[in-house]
Scaffold this motif. Structure first.
Motif, PDB file in Angstrom:
ATOM      1  N   THR A  51      28.957  44.582  21.210  1.00 47.13           N
ATOM      2  CA  THR A  51      29.847  44.470  20.360  1.00 47.13           C
ATOM      3  C   THR A  51      30.009  43.327  19.640  1.00 47.13           C
ATOM      4  N   LEU A  52      30.199  42.580  18.563  1.00 42.02           N
ATOM      5  CA  LEU A  52      30.445  41.663  17.755  1.00 42.02           C
ATOM      6  C   LEU A  52      31.584  41.128  18.333  1.00 42.02           C
ATOM      7  N   ALA A  53      32.652  41.089  19.629  1.00 41.36           N
ATOM      8  CA  ALA A  53      33.573  40.969  20.823  1.00 41.36           C
ATOM      9  C   ALA A  53      32.999  39.956  21.604  1.00 41.36           C
ATOM     10  N   ASP A  54      31.020  40.894  21.761  1.00 40.71           N
ATOM     11  CA  ASP A  54      30.295  39.856  22.892  1.00 40.71           C
ATOM     12  C   ASP A  54      29.733  38.544  22.272  1.00 40.71           C
ATOM     13  N   ILE A  55      29.541  38.578  21.341  1.00 40.96           N
ATOM     14  CA  ILE A  55      29.607  36.676  21.029  1.00 40.96           C
ATOM     15  C   ILE A  55      30.705  35.976  19.925  1.00 40.96           C
ATOM     16  N   ASN A  56      30.053  34.609  19.882  1.00 38.49           N
ATOM     17  CA  ASN A  56      30.430  34.158  19.104  1.00 38.49           C
ATOM     18  C   ASN A  56      30.015  33.775  17.501  1.00 38.49           C
ATOM     19  N   VAL A  57      30.130  34.616  16.852  1.00 36.45           N
ATOM     20  CA  VAL A  57      29.518  34.891  15.799  1.00 36.45           C
ATOM     21  C   VAL A  57      29.875  33.588  14.390  1.00 36.45           C
ATOM     22  N   LYS A  58      28.465  32.808  14.173  1.00 40.66           N
ATOM     23  CA  LYS A  58      29.322  31.457  13.241  1.00 40.66           C
ATOM     24  C   LYS A  58      28.715  32.113  11.769  1.00 40.66           C
TER      25      LYS A  58
ATOM     26  N   LYS B  35      25.473  37.327  25.482  1.00 42.01           N
ATOM     27  CA  LYS B  35      26.408  37.230  25.375  1.00 42.01           C
ATOM     28  C   LYS B  35      27.696  35.647  26.316  1.00 42.01           C
ATOM     29  N   GLY B  36      28.728  35.573  24.827  1.00 53.18           N
ATOM     30  CA  GLY B  36      29.618  34.595  25.549  1.00 53.18           C
ATOM     31  C   GLY B  36      29.196  33.776  24.438  1.00 53.18           C
ATOM     32  N   ARG B  37      27.517  34.095  23.744  1.00 58.96           N
ATOM     33  CA  ARG B  37      27.158  32.608  22.900  1.00 58.96           C
ATOM     34  C   ARG B  37      27.690  32.945  22.123  1.00 58.96           C
ATOM     35  N   THR B  38      26.859  31.294  21.235  1.00 57.39           N
ATOM     36  CA  THR B  38      27.596  31.140  19.813  1.00 57.39           C
ATOM     37  C   THR B  38      25.891  31.861  19.127  1.00 57.39           C
ATOM     38  N   VAL B  39      25.753  32.538  18.145  1.00 59.52           N
ATOM     39  CA  VAL B  39      24.641  32.966  17.293  1.00 59.52           C
ATOM     40  C   VAL B  39      25.065  32.697  15.024  1.00 59.52           C
ATOM     41  N   ALA B  40      24.039  31.908  15.097  1.00 57.39           N
ATOM     42  CA  ALA B  40      24.923  31.452  13.531  1.00 57.39           C
ATOM     43  C   ALA B  40      23.996  32.911  12.776  1.00 57.39           C
ATOM     44  N   LEU B  41      24.262  32.807  11.290  1.00 63.38           N
ATOM     45  CA  LEU B  41      23.372  33.409  10.449  1.00 63.38           C
ATOM     46  C   LEU B  41      24.119  33.389   9.317  1.00 63.38           C
ATOM     47  N   ASN B  42      23.334  33.735   8.276  1.00 62.62           N
ATOM     48  CA  ASN B  42      23.806  34.058   7.120  1.00 62.62           C
ATOM     49  C   ASN B  42      24.884  34.757   6.874  1.00 62.62           C
ATOM     50  N   LYS B  43      26.212  34.700   6.127  1.00 62.68           N
ATOM     51  CA  LYS B  43      26.661  36.141   6.181  1.00 62.68           C
ATOM     52  C   LYS B  43      26.424  37.184   4.999  1.00 62.68           C
ATOM     53  N   GLY B  44      25.728  38.256   5.171  1.00 62.73           N
ATOM     54  CA  GLY B  44      25.861  39.565   4.905  1.00 62.73           C
ATOM     55  C   GLY B  44      24.353  39.297   3.861  1.00 62.73           C
TER      56      GLY B  44
ATOM     57  N   LEU C  29      19.959  43.287  11.229  1.00 64.30           N
ATOM     58  CA  LEU C  29      19.376  43.165  12.665  1.00 64.30           C
ATOM     59  C   LEU C  29      20.167  42.287  12.991  1.00 64.30           C
ATOM     60  N   LEU C  30      21.638  41.926  13.724  1.00 62.39           N
ATOM     61  CA  LEU C  30      22.277  41.443  14.343  1.00 62.39           C
ATOM     62  C   LEU C  30      22.747  42.855  14.833  1.00 62.39           C
ATOM     63  N   VAL C  31      23.364  43.432  13.543  1.00 62.39           N
ATOM     64  CA  VAL C  31      24.214  44.816  13.806  1.00 62.39           C
ATOM     65  C   VAL C  31      23.171  45.433  14.995  1.00 62.39           C
ATOM     66  N   LYS C  32      22.157  45.648  14.274  1.00 62.46           N
ATOM     67  CA  LYS C  32      21.169  46.683  15.531  1.00 62.46           C
ATOM     68  C   LYS C  32      20.658  45.692  16.882  1.00 62.46           C
ATOM     69  N   LEU C  33      20.651  44.661  16.467  1.00 63.84           N
ATOM     70  CA  LEU C  33      20.657  43.815  18.015  1.00 63.84           C
ATOM     71  C   LEU C  33      22.051  44.502  19.028  1.00 63.84           C
ATOM     72  N   LEU C  34      22.628  43.840  18.874  1.00 62.88           N
ATOM     73  CA  LEU C  34      24.414  44.687  19.152  1.00 62.88           C
ATOM     74  C   LEU C  34      24.229  45.802  19.990  1.00 62.88           C
ATOM     75  N   GLU C  35      23.335  46.644  19.209  1.00 65.78           N
ATOM     76  CA  GLU C  35      23.661  47.832  19.217  1.00 65.78           C
ATOM     77  C   GLU C  35      23.224  48.656  20.052  1.00 65.78           C
ATOM     78  N   ALA C  36      21.375  47.985  20.197  1.00 71.27           N
ATOM     79  CA  ALA C  36      20.188  48.037  21.097  1.00 71.27           C
ATOM     80  C   ALA C  36      20.977  47.861  22.197  1.00 71.27           C
ATOM     81  N   ASN C  37      21.621  46.520  22.675  1.00 72.47           N
ATOM     82  CA  ASN C  37      22.005  45.999  23.877  1.00 72.47           C
ATOM     83  C   ASN C  37      23.317  46.284  24.431  1.00 72.47           C
ATOM     84  N   LYS C  38      23.963  47.649  23.767  1.00 71.26           N
ATOM     85  CA  LYS C  38      24.724  47.800  24.683  1.00 71.26           C
ATOM     86  C   LYS C  38      26.483  46.861  24.440  1.00 71.26           C
TER      87      LYS C  38
END
Length: 313
Positions: free
Chosen positions: A152-159, A126-135, A141-150
């Protein structure tokens, strides 16, 4: 042992059609060579590395989104991606149908972090930068990890970084975590690198075979023959794991030991298309729509084309 796949098993075109020895009528009605898009490590890589489809032309892509763009441009007829690229492609109105899939590969994608950073769970990012390939598959997997840990996308910095960009960013601590798939995953498993989580229990991470509608119409015989050979090659690889690694390592441009480690967890049998597969893709699409990661809704069930498949026996 149950056949790794019954996909296409009753098709009358033998693999020899690819080398000019197949059904004359089908060959005559199919216009032009079959153009195949593949990614390093996906099941199609083994077909190419073994030379099992000598008359097709091959195009290499770094990721699924790049491959679907080639479908859009009419540069390839058939290709293989993870589960998210077809969704983004459908949202972008790229014409294609899904003609096959694989068994689930949840261990083949993961969140990597540096062990020295002390992260224990995904929630620690939470509050950290997470890198991944868009699309790509890891986007879901990112979407499901966020959901599992309650979260949202606003909780991390996606790069959003392509694999070739993500690895140096991760190695140089420009990001806190990297979500990536094999074989890039296996290559990054160096001393000091920790697997924070994989997709087990979160995402199936299947591979999907996509075909352009024009190819379905104009090259059905060649598609059937190619998929029949793809099935045979996949079964050979599963039955001959050590030799598969030896064959694929040069194609993947990685060490044989790394190839073997990645293949042990990520190389899975092909699987037939079923209504459940359509529902699974639709659920992923609906999830992306809900998060406004794609514009509007897409009908993935309408993209399922079962004419090249049959049920597992």
């Amino acid at each position: 042992m149950r056949r790794a796949i019954a996909l296409f098993a009753t098709l009358t075109l033998a693999a020899g059609a690819l080398s000019g020895c197949g059904n004359d009528e089908a060959t005559a009605q199919d216009a032009g060579e079959l153009r195949v898009g593949y990614q390093r490590f996906g099941g199609l890589s083994l077909v190419k590395a073994r030379g099992d489809a000598p008359t097709v032309s091959w195009s290499l892509f770094e990721s699924g989104p790049a491959l679907t763009e080639a479908l859009k441009a009419g540069a390839i007829d058939i290709g293989q991606t993870g589960e998210a690229p077809p969704i983004f492609a459908a949202a972008g109105r790229i014409p294609f149908v899904v003609v096959g899939t694989s068994e689930p590969v949840p261990q083949g994608e993961a969140v990597l972090v540096k062990a020295a950073r002390g992260f224990k769970t995904f929630a620690d990012l939470k509050g950290r930068t997470v890198a991944l390939n868009k699309g790509s598959n890891v986007h879901w997997l990112l979407v499901k990890l966020l959901e599992a840990n309650k979260m949202t996308l606003a909780d991390i910095n996606v790069k959003y970084l392509k694999p070739a960009e993500g690895r140096p960013a991760f190695d140089n601590d420009q990001v806190d975590a990297w979500i990536i798939w094999d074989p890039y995953f296996a290559l990054a498993e160096q001393p000091g690198v920790q697997v924070l989580a994989d997709a087990t229990g979160l995402a199936n991470n299947r591979e999907y075979i996509l075909v352009s509608p024009d190819a379905v119409k104009n090259k059905p015989g060649k598609i059937r023959a190619f998929l029949d050979q793809y099935q045979k090659t996949t079964e050979w690889g599963i039955a001959n794991a050590d030799e598969r690694a030896r064959v694929l390592a040069p194609e993947l441009k990685i060490d044989e030991a790394v190839a073997r480690r990645a293949l042990e967890r990520s190389a899975k049998p092909l699987a037939p298309l079923t209504p459940e597969i359509g529902a699974e893709l639709q659920a992923i699409a609906d999830g992306f729509t809900e998060l406004e990661l794609i514009p509007g809704t897409v009908d993935m069930k309408a993209r399922i084309d079962g004419q090249f498949t049959e049920a597992l026996s």
